[in-house]
Design an enzyme around this catalytic site. Sequence first.
Site, PDB file in Angstrom:
ATOM      1  N   ASP A  66      -7.685 -11.835  -4.971  1.00  0.00           N
ATOM      2  CA  ASP A  66      -7.805 -12.985  -6.415  1.00  0.00           C
ATOM      3  C   ASP A  66      -9.067 -12.260  -6.806  1.00  0.00           C
ATOM      4  O   ASP A  66      -9.624 -11.568  -5.968  1.00  0.00           O
ATOM      5  CB  ASP A  66      -7.833 -14.484  -5.529  1.00  0.00           C
TER       6      ASP A  66
HETATM    7  C1  BGC Z   1      -7.071 -17.071 -10.600  1.00  0.00           C
HETATM    8  C2  BGC Z   1      -5.977 -16.222 -10.496  1.00  0.00           C
HETATM    9  C3  BGC Z   1      -5.760 -15.895 -11.410  1.00  0.00           C
HETATM   10  C4  BGC Z   1      -7.138 -14.503 -11.841  1.00  0.00           C
HETATM   11  C5  BGC Z   1      -6.490 -13.962 -12.430  1.00  0.00           C
HETATM   12  C6  BGC Z   1      -8.292 -16.091 -10.446  1.00  0.00           C
HETATM   13  O1  BGC Z   1      -9.687 -17.095 -10.990  1.00  0.00           O
HETATM   14  O2  BGC Z   1      -6.947 -17.939  -8.973  1.00  0.00           O
HETATM   15  O3  BGC Z   1      -5.307 -17.520  -9.859  1.00  0.00           O
HETATM   16  O4  BGC Z   1      -4.308 -14.992 -11.263  1.00  0.00           O
HETATM   17  O5  BGC Z   1      -7.852 -15.137 -11.659  1.00  0.00           O
HETATM   18  O6  BGC Z   1      -6.665 -13.977 -13.920  1.00  0.00           O
END
Ligand code: BGC
Length: 772
Positions: free
Chosen positions: A299
């Site tokens: 993530d």
């Molecule tokens: C979120 C993810 C997301 C990623 C990219 C993160 O902060 O938890 O679900 O896909 O950002 O934008």
Amino acid sequence: MKIAILPFKLIIISSLIFTVLSCKNETTKPKHSTLNESIEIKVDSVLALMQINEKIGQLVQYSGKWNATGPSSTKGDQHKLEKLKKGEVGSMLNITSVASIRETQKIVMEHSRLKIPLIFAYDVIHGYKTIFPIPLGETASWDLNIIKQSAAIAAKESAASGLNWTFAPMIDVSRDARWGRVMEGAGEDPYLNAVVGVARIEGFQGDDLSHIYTIAACAKHFAGYGFGEAGRDYNTVNVGTNELHNTILPPFKAAAEAGAATFMNAFNDIDGIPATGHKILQRDILKGEWNWNGLVVSDWGSIGEMRAHGYAEDKKHAAEIALNAGSDMDMESYAYEAHLETLLNEKKISIHQIDDAVRRVLRLKFELGLFDDPYKYCNEQREKDNVYSKENLAVARDVAKKSIVLLKNEKGLLPLSKQLKSIAVIGPLADDKDSPLGNWRAKGEYNSAVSLLEGVKNAVGKNTKIHYAKGVDLTIPTIEPGANQFLLPLKFNTTDDSGIAKAVEVAKKSDVVLLVIGENAYQTGEGRSQTNIGFLGLQNELLEAVYKVNKNIVIVLMNGRPMDLSRASEIAPTILECWHLGSESGNAIADVVFGDYNPSGKLPVSFPHNVGQEPLYYNQKNTGRPYSNKHVTFSGYRDAPKKALYPFGFGLSYTTFSYGDLQLDKNEIKASGDIKVSVNVTNTGDRAGEEVVQLYIRDLVGSFVRPVKELKGFEKIMLNPGETKTVSFTINEKTLQFYTANNTWEVEPGKFNVWVGGDSTTTLKKSFSVVE
Ligand code: BGC
């Protein structure tokens, strides 16, 4: 326009050119447990050409400058540009549009040694530009076909805009209404998350990832992210073996089996181990036991964040832990690019681990067809023709109306006649053209949704007077276009009640009031936890003031989480749960309000009496002193009911249904046997309508305590007035097994209850036994 030069023509190794081009036209359906041999040969031949810096580069994902969803990167654009030129980046996220994607791909194609195309990723969560209901809302349709269809349209718009990969679906079972990301998943039930997740994956990926209108899906967040303590985002998760295997992991297992091309790990720790550094989850279970060959992306910054968790000393240590644990790609931590080579030289990680991770990236690029043509998804005409088309908007309206849940309709106030003399449309969300788009709205344009006020005006004739009053402002200031909503603090208006008088005036002179209240788009989503799940700002005051002068209130709720509706349900005769329904929100709600569509949605989450009951879910375990009507203080509360105000699976229709003649074709089976369950469902009202017939079981004694009820199947049927249909389900080994104290999936012999009904409180029950 077709780009004439294929990148591989620029690679000077001719045997490789032959291998790649000769396999160009085959179908590349991703089967992530069975490898496609010809793709593997190509992957190996590319891998053989790569230097270590290029291999590590494939494991790096950068964000474009736009739409940052986390702490913004410390590295500047210049750094990214240089890395792109050297072929030391595998993927970019948050770059959208054919023009920008082509421009970025060109940097790699024109400068890098091996010209390995980038994959472009984006959070396409509930539509790209045509916005569908938030995932929680869409789940309320319990209609897997339309869920798949909306994902397919989102994929088509995204792919036509140059994208290859979405970070969806989120299949985190979520049971705490305080958590802002409840809106992004399929609610509190593992079975529902699994089947809805699979429908979304199938919609995004289609049959062939190399098709011009499909994109790779990403099952996230692996794992446990929905169980953050106290509903706080990113928070620690304390679950044991039973909860992990029987509640959290099943949707992910289903996603792996359905061929989800990628997984994303999670920000949280589970019992002290950050998910990003969780070897048992990623290497042993996902890539080992489940034999899944897809790509795990971290993530945003989650590798680096293991330092803050107190699990890694520094970024180098974090990179070591993450790679060892099976995190293949580093999203925005800059840990892999800085440290993997040194770690390799120090023998803290192995070249096999790096090669395995790189293979997973290359495999996906081949499956997407990017090696054949890195500009394959870059076609302006396709972008123009497919994005935000009329046809897509029509589907968005259809999905939206099917996602609406009628919670209460006491006086039969709904549906309204289109011939009414006057309707008051009141509330801070009544003419809001932005909130219905919800959070995570990708390229959904600010203020582009159809508001309910517009929807009502579109629906009624000239003779009906529409009186509008906003009443109160929900937030201060109103959300501005272009602002980074992720970082914007929400301030609720709790002082300015000057608009209430006008609301009262219009309510007084109208036959009926549509009171549109709830949450705005940015009250839910990432980083949007709340301890108050009631009506914020002065919405309660507005409700009470309007109620005093007109009792014919239809509360039209817009929200992204289960809300505290205790007072609202005491006084309003009618409540319509409309979530954040997307681009066509107002038209879809009008379809239901005026009876052009008979509501058929059912709640995918329990709605509590108050926030103190959270986390609240129907599929809980019994205590040794279970709550019952006799013992209301057992395992309950002294000051509030234990049960939900509106339970999981609940939703009304403009007609009524009765259930009867529940039959099992056997009373006893072996673990490998099956039982046919049948029930008669009758439409007892005077309108045609759809009903979601739900099947629940309980395993009465287990080596781990089993939930008091578990959803195991459902079917949505249409019935004409007076019509009866027999609905059947098959209960088999798959239905009955669970992850037992033997650390394996098996059916334990013993007694089971089975229920069928229209919601999770159904009492229509039979029993059977599984014998050795
Ligand atoms: C979120 C993810 C997301 C990623 C990219 C993160 O902060 O938890 O679900 O896909 O950002 O934008």
